[in-house]
Structure formats: C-alpha cells, structure tokens
Design an enzyme around this catalytic site. Structure first.
Site, PDB file in Angstrom:
ATOM      1  N   GLU A 146      -2.320  -3.769  -1.205  1.00 16.79           N
ATOM      2  CA  GLU A 146      -3.656  -4.329  -0.781  1.00 16.79           C
ATOM      3  C   GLU A 146      -4.566  -4.717  -1.898  1.00 16.79           C
ATOM      4  OE1 GLU A 146      -1.686  -1.446   2.321  1.00 16.79           O
ATOM      5  OE2 GLU A 146      -1.674  -1.618   0.326  1.00 16.79           O
TER       6      GLU A 146
ATOM      7  N   GLY B 188      -1.212  -3.859   9.411  1.00 16.25           N
ATOM      8  CA  GLY B 188      -2.329  -4.150  10.136  1.00 16.25           C
ATOM      9  C   GLY B 188      -2.552  -5.491  10.595  1.00 16.25           C
TER      10      GLY B 188
ATOM     11  N   GLY C  76      -0.377  -0.904   7.206  1.00 16.15           N
ATOM     12  CA  GLY C  76      -0.253   0.173   8.297  1.00 16.15           C
ATOM     13  C   GLY C  76       1.002   0.624   8.676  1.00 16.15           C
TER      14      GLY C  76
ATOM     15  N   ASP D  82      -4.136   2.219   1.628  1.00  8.90           N
ATOM     16  CA  ASP D  82      -5.139   3.062   2.584  1.00  8.90           C
ATOM     17  C   ASP D  82      -3.907   3.982   3.486  1.00  8.90           C
ATOM     18  OD1 ASP D  82      -4.553   0.636   4.183  1.00  8.90           O
ATOM     19  OD2 ASP D  82      -6.230   1.401   5.440  1.00  8.90           O
TER      20      ASP D  82
END
Length: 354
Positions: free
Chosen positions: A139, A68, A116, A147
């Site tokens: 992360e 992301g 992402g 995530d």
C-alpha cells in the site's frame, strides 16, 4: 443449502461452510457487496449447528485475492464521494469479526494474497499458505499504508521484519508468511484438494484442535523463508522511529541489499512511508486488533482525501505508467504538519465491533 452464484459464493459442503471469492478475472478483488456477502455468510454459518468449520477460498488459478476494488475507490475519491468511508468501515469491522469468529475459520492463501485479501485471511484461526503463495501489503506504493489490521500483524512480526515488509511492499512466499506471523502452515498446492475434502468431512462440532491435526497432516513443516536469514541486517537497518533514519542507515550501509532496498523505497510515497512507520510503532503499543483498526480507519479517511492516493492509484492501476508524482517528492520534506491529520482519530466512533 444451495450456492449463491455471483461475485461471492456461500454454501455448505458436508460440515464446512464454504466462502469462495468469485471474481477470477480480477484475482477476486473484493467489492463492498462482497464484504457484505461475507458478513451475511458468517451469520448463517455461525448459527448453523451442522457447520463445524468455515473455509475461505478463491476462484481461478491466480490467487485468493488481489485486494480491494481499488479502481472504484479511486473514482469515488476523485469525485469527492464517500465509498472509502463506507467500504473501509464495513471491511474493518469484518476483519475484527473474522479474528473472533467462534468456529474454526480456515483460509486457503494460495497464489496472490494482497491488501484486502490479507484482511479476509490473515486474521483467521487457521491460515494455510502454499508453494505458490505471493503475499504482500504494497500500500505504501499507492500513497496508502498496510490496513485491514495489517499494522497489528506487521508490528508483531519478529524484530523489524514487519517494518521491512510494510515499507518495501516486498512479497512473502509461504514460509516467509509463516515466519512473519501472517500464516500458520505451508501446504503444497497439489494436496489442497485433499485437505479441503478432509475438512468437509469433519464431524459436526469438531474442535480447533481437530482442525489443526488435519492441517498438520498435510503441512510441510516449513517455518521460515529467505527473508528470515536477512533478519540481523533488517533489524539493524529498520530499527528506527523515523523513516528518514531508515533511509540514512541504508545509505550508510551500502551493501547490495541496502542499495536494492533503497531503490524500492524510492518508488514509494514518502508521505505514505512516514505514516506507515508511525502506525506500526503505535501498533506495537496496542493491546488489540480493534485498537489498530480504529487508528487505521481514521488514517484511511485522510488517505482517501489525499492527492498521493489518487496519484498512486493512477500510476499503478489506471494509466499504469509506474511514474507517480508524489507530494512531497522526498522523505525529508514530509513535515509533522502533513502527517498530523492522519492521527486525529476522526470517525473512530463509526466502527461498531460487536
């Protein structure tokens, strides 16, 4: 259908709906606008009878997607903004949509695939990795956790392989990714253009089995990478319910592998590792990707408010000094009271899975 040039290109070629992430200088890091554009493209491709298959690919030579747009999230977090809430809500809903998309969805996971980028590809019906694939969910090194449905995927890897990848953020090669359940087939980068052309030429209404046959005709058949050989050791050292117990086991083991792993864990956010492990263990009991995404969303909202997230991004992306000052600095100082807010399921009703 004509191309829509910009950060995301969506067009039809033959019988394939092409989704191309188009920020090569940023290794195609996804923005909120790109998330929305992918969703819009899937609307079009789902409704178009001539589209038999969706193909996800990345522009440039470096990879599919580096994750992301973390800098934008950091700036919003510092300013007390709401980008995290909006971005992750729409991203996670899209991740779930990709998993249940009614037509074959093929992801070319060539080069770098992180964060992402995993969410856009590893929930696909047909996941292609290559000899250049470098897939990771790093992360925990940002005061965050894996995530985009990463807890669902990692919790279903063989043994404690997922725990190892989640806590260390170590990179998987193509066969590693197949073994860990993040991909289905290894195809050499050199023949991806031929595979792409074969998919574009599929007949209208082609089935998932037909897509599989085409992919398998190009695949190497590799099913396990170098990490698979370490599974007995990883299972023994990572099969605990508390992150501090994993650290203790590594310290007792004393092997070269244990020492190098301890060094890696020592660079991660202690709070991020504790939250990550708890999310993974809860995910093992979950029956759906959506259930994990709801839990991840609640935890992500707390991450967005945390000093560790801002500090992790500062050290890795903004100042690039690789010297984050975590709070707390040691895993034994992470208390249940610090971890509890990540699991309050705040905002769970905001995720609308159709």
């Amino acid at each position: 259908m004509t191309a829509e040039e910009g950060d995301l290109i969506a067009r039809v070629e033959g019988s394939a709906g092409i989704i191309r992430l188009n920020r090569p200088k940023a290794i195609n890091a996804v923005t909120l606008d790109m998330i929305r554009a992918v969703d819009k493209a899937l609307d079009r491709f789902e409704a178009e009878p001539a589209v038999s298959v969706v193909l996800l690919e990345g522009s440039g030579e470096r990879g599919l997607c580096a994750g992301g747009d973390i800098r934008g999230l950091w700036e919003s977090s510092k300013a007390g903004g709401d980008l995290g809430e909006i971005f992750w809500r729409e991203e996670y809903v899209l991740n779930a949509r990709i998993k249940r998309f009614p037509k074959p969805y093929v992801a070319f996971m060539d080069g770098i695939v992180m964060g992402g980028g995993v969410g856009l590809s590893a929930h696909s019906s047909h996941r292609i990795v290559t000899d250049r694939t470098k897939l990771a969910m790093p992360e925990a090194g940002l005061g965050f956790f894996p995530d985009v449905g990463g807890t669902w995927l990692l919790s279903r890897s063989p043994g404690e392989i997922g725990t190892f990848f989640a806590l260390t953020g170590q990179t998987m090669n193509g066969p590693d990714a197949v073994y860990a359940g993040f991909a289905d087939a290894v195809v050499p980068t050199a023949v991806l253009p031929e595979l792409r052309q074969a998919l574009v030429k599929l007949r209208a209404g082609a089935s998932a089995d037909e897509v599989n046959k085409i992919i398998n005709s190009f695949a190497t058949g590799e099913m396990a990478g170098p990490v698979a050989a370490k599974r007995p050791t990883i299972d023994a050292l990572f099969g605990f319910e508390r992150a501090s117990e994993i650290v203790d086991a590594l310290e007792r083991d004393g092997s070269d592998f244990a020492r190098s792993t301890l060094k890696t864990l020592g660079e991660k956010s202690p709070r991020g590792m504790v939250v990550t492990l708890k999310l993974l263990r809860l995910a093992r009991q979950s029956s759906s990707l959506e259930e994990c995404l709801i839990r991840e969303y609640s935890a992500a909202l707390e991450v967005f408010r945390s000093d560790d997230f801002r500090e992790g991004v500062r050290a890795a992306v903004i100042d690039k000094d690789r010297n984050p000052r975590w709070s707390p600095a040691a895993i034994e100082n992470v208390t249940p009271e610090m971890v509890a807010p990540y699991f309050l399921e705040v905002g769970a009703d905001e995720l609308k899975f159709n």
